[in-house]
Design a protein around this motif. Structure first.
Motif, PDB file in Angstrom:
ATOM      1  N   LEU A  87       0.841  -1.116   0.226  1.00 13.64           N
ATOM      2  CA  LEU A  87       0.054   0.013  -0.097  1.00 13.64           C
ATOM      3  C   LEU A  87       0.822   1.468   0.076  1.00 13.64           C
ATOM      4  O   LEU A  87       0.742   1.887  -0.774  1.00 13.64           O
ATOM      5  CB  LEU A  87      -1.183  -0.062   1.183  1.00 13.64           C
ATOM      6  CG  LEU A  87      -2.032   1.126   1.313  1.00 13.64           C
ATOM      7  CD1 LEU A  87      -3.028   1.178   0.336  1.00 13.64           C
ATOM      8  CD2 LEU A  87      -2.373   1.131   2.841  1.00 13.64           C
ATOM      9  N   VAL A  88       1.828   1.392   0.869  1.00 12.35           N
ATOM     10  CA  VAL A  88       3.069   2.459   0.909  1.00 12.35           C
ATOM     11  C   VAL A  88       3.374   2.638  -0.350  1.00 12.35           C
ATOM     12  O   VAL A  88       3.605   3.488  -0.885  1.00 12.35           O
ATOM     13  CB  VAL A  88       3.828   2.334   1.917  1.00 12.35           C
ATOM     14  CG1 VAL A  88       4.956   3.274   1.864  1.00 12.35           C
ATOM     15  CG2 VAL A  88       3.107   2.097   3.341  1.00 12.35           C
ATOM     16  N   ALA A  89       3.885   1.489  -1.229  1.00 10.10           N
ATOM     17  CA  ALA A  89       4.516   1.599  -2.317  1.00 10.10           C
ATOM     18  C   ALA A  89       3.756   1.982  -3.373  1.00 10.10           C
ATOM     19  O   ALA A  89       4.036   2.955  -4.260  1.00 10.10           O
ATOM     20  CB  ALA A  89       5.192   0.061  -2.776  1.00 10.10           C
ATOM     21  N   MET A  90       2.353   1.701  -3.464  1.00 11.54           N
ATOM     22  CA  MET A  90       1.282   2.151  -4.250  1.00 11.54           C
ATOM     23  C   MET A  90       1.024   3.708  -4.187  1.00 11.54           C
ATOM     24  O   MET A  90       0.902   4.419  -5.113  1.00 11.54           O
ATOM     25  CB  MET A  90      -0.002   1.311  -4.287  1.00 11.54           C
ATOM     26  CG  MET A  90       0.254   0.109  -5.050  1.00 11.54           C
ATOM     27  SD  MET A  90      -1.537  -0.781  -5.133  1.00 11.54           S
ATOM     28  CE  MET A  90      -2.362  -0.341  -3.623  1.00 11.54           C
ATOM     29  N   VAL A  91       0.673   4.055  -2.848  1.00  7.50           N
ATOM     30  CA  VAL A  91       0.485   5.513  -2.728  1.00  7.50           C
ATOM     31  C   VAL A  91       1.707   6.309  -2.442  1.00  7.50           C
ATOM     32  O   VAL A  91       1.645   7.474  -3.219  1.00  7.50           O
ATOM     33  CB  VAL A  91      -0.440   5.456  -1.278  1.00  7.50           C
ATOM     34  CG1 VAL A  91      -0.754   6.844  -0.882  1.00  7.50           C
ATOM     35  CG2 VAL A  91      -1.587   4.438  -1.523  1.00  7.50           C
ATOM     36  N   GLY A  92       2.806   5.984  -2.087  1.00  6.97           N
ATOM     37  CA  GLY A  92       3.908   6.904  -1.958  1.00  6.97           C
ATOM     38  C   GLY A  92       4.280   7.444  -0.792  1.00  6.97           C
ATOM     39  O   GLY A  92       4.911   8.499  -0.526  1.00  6.97           O
ATOM     40  N   MET A  93       3.407   7.240   0.035  1.00 10.03           N
ATOM     41  CA  MET A  93       3.439   8.045   1.221  1.00 10.03           C
ATOM     42  C   MET A  93       3.569   7.069   2.513  1.00 10.03           C
ATOM     43  O   MET A  93       2.879   5.968   2.667  1.00 10.03           O
ATOM     44  CB  MET A  93       1.892   8.633   1.767  1.00 10.03           C
ATOM     45  CG  MET A  93       1.686   9.821   0.597  1.00 10.03           C
ATOM     46  SD  MET A  93      -0.163  10.486   1.019  1.00 10.03           S
ATOM     47  CE  MET A  93      -0.440  10.211   2.618  1.00 10.03           C
ATOM     48  N   PRO A  94       4.660   7.303   3.406  1.00 11.90           N
ATOM     49  CA  PRO A  94       4.701   6.215   4.433  1.00 11.90           C
ATOM     50  C   PRO A  94       3.909   6.219   5.569  1.00 11.90           C
ATOM     51  O   PRO A  94       3.867   5.109   6.210  1.00 11.90           O
ATOM     52  CB  PRO A  94       6.318   6.766   5.127  1.00 11.90           C
ATOM     53  CG  PRO A  94       6.658   7.936   4.100  1.00 11.90           C
ATOM     54  CD  PRO A  94       5.585   8.264   3.147  1.00 11.90           C
ATOM     55  N   ALA A  95       3.100   7.176   5.728  1.00  8.82           N
ATOM     56  CA  ALA A  95       1.936   7.358   6.537  1.00  8.82           C
ATOM     57  C   ALA A  95       0.568   6.332   6.059  1.00  8.82           C
ATOM     58  O   ALA A  95      -0.302   6.366   6.859  1.00  8.82           O
ATOM     59  CB  ALA A  95       1.634   8.557   7.099  1.00  8.82           C
ATOM     60  N   ALA A  96       0.846   6.083   4.872  1.00 14.12           N
ATOM     61  CA  ALA A  96      -0.503   5.307   4.263  1.00 14.12           C
ATOM     62  C   ALA A  96      -1.059   4.033   5.117  1.00 14.12           C
ATOM     63  O   ALA A  96      -2.203   3.594   5.087  1.00 14.12           O
ATOM     64  CB  ALA A  96      -0.243   4.939   2.840  1.00 14.12           C
ATOM     65  N   GLU A  97      -0.015   3.475   5.903  1.00 12.98           N
ATOM     66  CA  GLU A  97      -0.404   2.385   6.599  1.00 12.98           C
ATOM     67  C   GLU A  97      -1.054   2.589   7.799  1.00 12.98           C
ATOM     68  O   GLU A  97      -1.701   1.571   8.218  1.00 12.98           O
ATOM     69  CB  GLU A  97       0.932   1.795   6.732  1.00 12.98           C
ATOM     70  CG  GLU A  97       1.826   2.153   7.944  1.00 12.98           C
ATOM     71  CD  GLU A  97       3.103   1.463   8.180  1.00 12.98           C
ATOM     72  OE1 GLU A  97       3.451   1.432   9.374  1.00 12.98           O
ATOM     73  OE2 GLU A  97       3.906   1.180   7.353  1.00 12.98           O
ATOM     74  N   VAL A  98      -0.929   3.783   8.351  1.00  6.90           N
ATOM     75  CA  VAL A  98      -1.660   4.107   9.716  1.00  6.90           C
ATOM     76  C   VAL A  98      -3.292   3.740   9.808  1.00  6.90           C
ATOM     77  O   VAL A  98      -3.529   3.066  10.603  1.00  6.90           O
ATOM     78  CB  VAL A  98      -1.177   5.783   9.893  1.00  6.90           C
ATOM     79  CG1 VAL A  98      -2.034   5.823  11.124  1.00  6.90           C
ATOM     80  CG2 VAL A  98       0.029   5.660  10.368  1.00  6.90           C
TER      81      VAL A  98
END
Length: 185
Positions: A87-98
């Motif tokens: 998910l982080v790789a697709m979105v590109g934001m490190p906080a996308a997993e929160v």
């Protein structure tokens, strides 16, 4: 306002008769009242969806067997962390997993106990550092954002079960506050 009718004198009299039969210990009396509510909800009323404030809240004891709880905590981590990394790789934001991981940490804490929820949060913080923060597969000194995210996981694992455990009392306090704040017609 509650949709339940106000108690009559006859109902108060019946409640007093039941209260006289309760055990002397407050904890035992609460358990008897909880069991009575379960019986009432399960056997004496028609099944069907009820409004949130009328539902029975069941308190479950955390498991005392560490093996299965630890197994499922680690298994949940091993299943979810690669998905979070994707998910982080697709979105590109490190906080996308929160938004994905914080509810899972709270859920793990509610199902298996706070200890395992905090362990899950610590494993995710370590996995985040290992899998998501460049360079991949190397541990680095955590940044301030990573520390805050790890703290959020720990807070979710500690606070959510406490709120769930006391939800009936919190709900009653919120409803009574709403009734007091409502304008009198």
């Amino acid at each position: 306002m509650s949709s339940r009718p106000r108690s009559s004198d006859a109902n108060r009299h019946l409640a007093l008769q039941l209260a006289i039969q309760l055990p002397d210990s407050t904890d035992d009396a609460r358990q008897v009242v909880d069991e009575l509510a379960v019986l009432l909800e399960g056997y004496m009323t028609a099944p069907g969806p009820r409004p949130l404030w009328q539902r029975q809240v069941l308190a479950l004891d955390p498991p005392y067997h560490a093996g299965p709880a630890l197994f499922w905590t680690v298994a949940l981590f091993l299943l979810v962390m690669p998905l979070a990394a994707a998910l982080v790789a697709m979105v590109g934001m490190p906080a996308a997993e929160v938004p994905v991981i914080a509810p899972l940490a709270a859920g793990c804490s509610m199902v298996f106990g706070r200890r395992y929820g905090v362990l899950f949060g610590a494993l995710v913080a370590l996995g985040h550092n290992l899998l998501i923060v460049p360079p991949a597969l190397e541990l680095s000194v955590p940044s301030a954002m990573e520390l805050v995210i790890g703290g959020c996981y720990a807070c979710a694992a500690i606070v959510v079960p406490t709120v769930a455990k006391h939800s009936a009392a919190l709900r009653a306090a919120a409803m009574s506050a709403c009734v007091r704040l409502a304008p009198i017609p």
